[in-house]
Design an enzyme around this catalytic site. Structure first.
Site, PDB file in Angstrom:
ATOM      1  N   GLU A 179       0.824  -1.221   0.000  1.00  0.00           N
ATOM      2  CA  GLU A 179       0.000   0.000   0.000  1.00  0.00           C
ATOM      3  C   GLU A 179       0.852   1.262   0.000  1.00  0.00           C
ATOM      4  O   GLU A 179       1.134   1.830   1.053  1.00  0.00           O
ATOM      5  CB  GLU A 179      -0.951   0.029   1.202  1.00  0.00           C
ATOM      6  N   LYS A 216      -2.703  -2.016  -2.931  1.00  0.00           N
ATOM      7  CA  LYS A 216      -3.761  -1.132  -2.428  1.00  0.00           C
ATOM      8  C   LYS A 216      -3.341   0.293  -2.739  1.00  0.00           C
ATOM      9  O   LYS A 216      -2.351   0.796  -2.198  1.00  0.00           O
ATOM     10  CB  LYS A 216      -3.979  -1.326  -0.932  1.00  0.00           C
TER      11      LYS A 216
END
Length: 298
Positions: A179, A216
């Site tokens: 992420e 992400k």
């Protein structure tokens, strides 16, 4: 590969739905509780605070609409993983009772900003944590960095560090969610996202055949930018963070990304309150779940 793990891989790759982020940590918990109608003067100390947030998460997980019909995965905080709901470990309950694949947030927060980005803080004891997570039946992990501007060195450093951690996670038999969030308020957001994509492709191409990851990412300024990442053979799924957008705007933007699904936190819990009756709470949560799911499968 166990039968359960194979089923979880398939659900993450092809499931119609989104991944719920229930992983607020110590720093973000007071704000999450305030939004839930629990002020800081209503609990005394850290243990009581985490007790309140655990009760909120348990209420969400036990809600009628929180099943794999629309929620294919859920990201947990360490304390949540080690806790239980009705006497059953949370990760085990998620998979066995709700059909939802459990993930664990493993990062320890962010370093100070340098080169327009914030790297991951050191993660002492990571190997032991990964083994503990496997013991609880966790499928994968999540670790968050932040990119604030289109600085080539900052972006490259963030992505390199993320993939180093991802390889450690893969070697432990878990699937990492990488992420590298791009700040939605960045004046060079689109340029930073183009840099991020190029760096990710470079590192993805260098992974071994047994090293599968997820990404992400902030919903991109240019629609479809991350389609190539989603199509990469080492990527199980690309999921989107809401990044501070309202639920309505996040869902509207996400619906324009054909190969991204949601992994929202604040947007999932928007409008929920401790003071609501179970019926009111379930209706509000169900409405959020429907909006996020619809945007994910649009």
């Amino acid at each position: 590969m166990t039968d359960a793990f194979s089923k979880q891989v398939e659900q993450i790759k092809t499931g119609n739905g989104f991944i719920a982020a229930l992983d607020q940590s110590g720093g973000s918990t007071p704000k999450a509780l305030r939004l839930y109608g629990v002020e800081e003067d209503q609990y005394d100390g850290e243990e009581a605070m985490f007790g309140e947030i655990h009760a909120m998460r348990a209420r969400i997980i036990k809600a009628p609409d929180f099943t794999n019909a629309k929620v294919i995965g859920a990201i947990l905080f360490e304390r949540t993983m080690r806790g239980d709901i009705d006497g059953k470990p949370v990760a085990q309950l998620l998979w066995e009772d709700r059909g939802i694949v459990p993930f664990l947030k493993i990062d320890k927060g962010l370093e100070d900003k340098a080169n327009g980005a914030q790297m991951l803080k050191p993660m002492p004891g990571l190997q032991a944590l990964l083994e503990e997570a496997k013991g609880f039946g966790v499928f994968g992990t999540k670790e968050r960095s932040v990119i604030h501007e289109a600085n080539a060195k900052g972006v490259a450093d963030v992505i390199a560090q993320q993939f180093d951690v991802a390889k450690t996670v893969c070697n432990a038999g878990l699937v990492p969610i990488i992420e590298p969030e791009v700040d939605i308020h960045s004046e060079t957001k689109a340029e930073a996202e183009a840099m991020l994509k190029a760096e990710c492709l470079k590192h993805l191409d260098a992974l071994d055949d047994n090293q599968d990851v997820m990404l992400k990412l902030t919903i991109p300024t240019n629609d479809g930018l991350y389609d190539d990442l989603a199509d990469h053979p080492r990527v199980l799924r690309v999921v989107a963070l809401s990044g501070g957008y309202s639920t309505a705007e996040a869902c509207e933007r996400l619906a324009r990304q054909p190969k991204m699904i949601a992994s929202f936190s604040r947007a999932l819990t928007e409008g929920l309150s401790k003071q609501q009756s179970d019926s009111e709470f379930n209706d509000a949560l169900g409405s959020n779940i429907n909006k996020i799911c619809s945007a994910s499968v649009a």
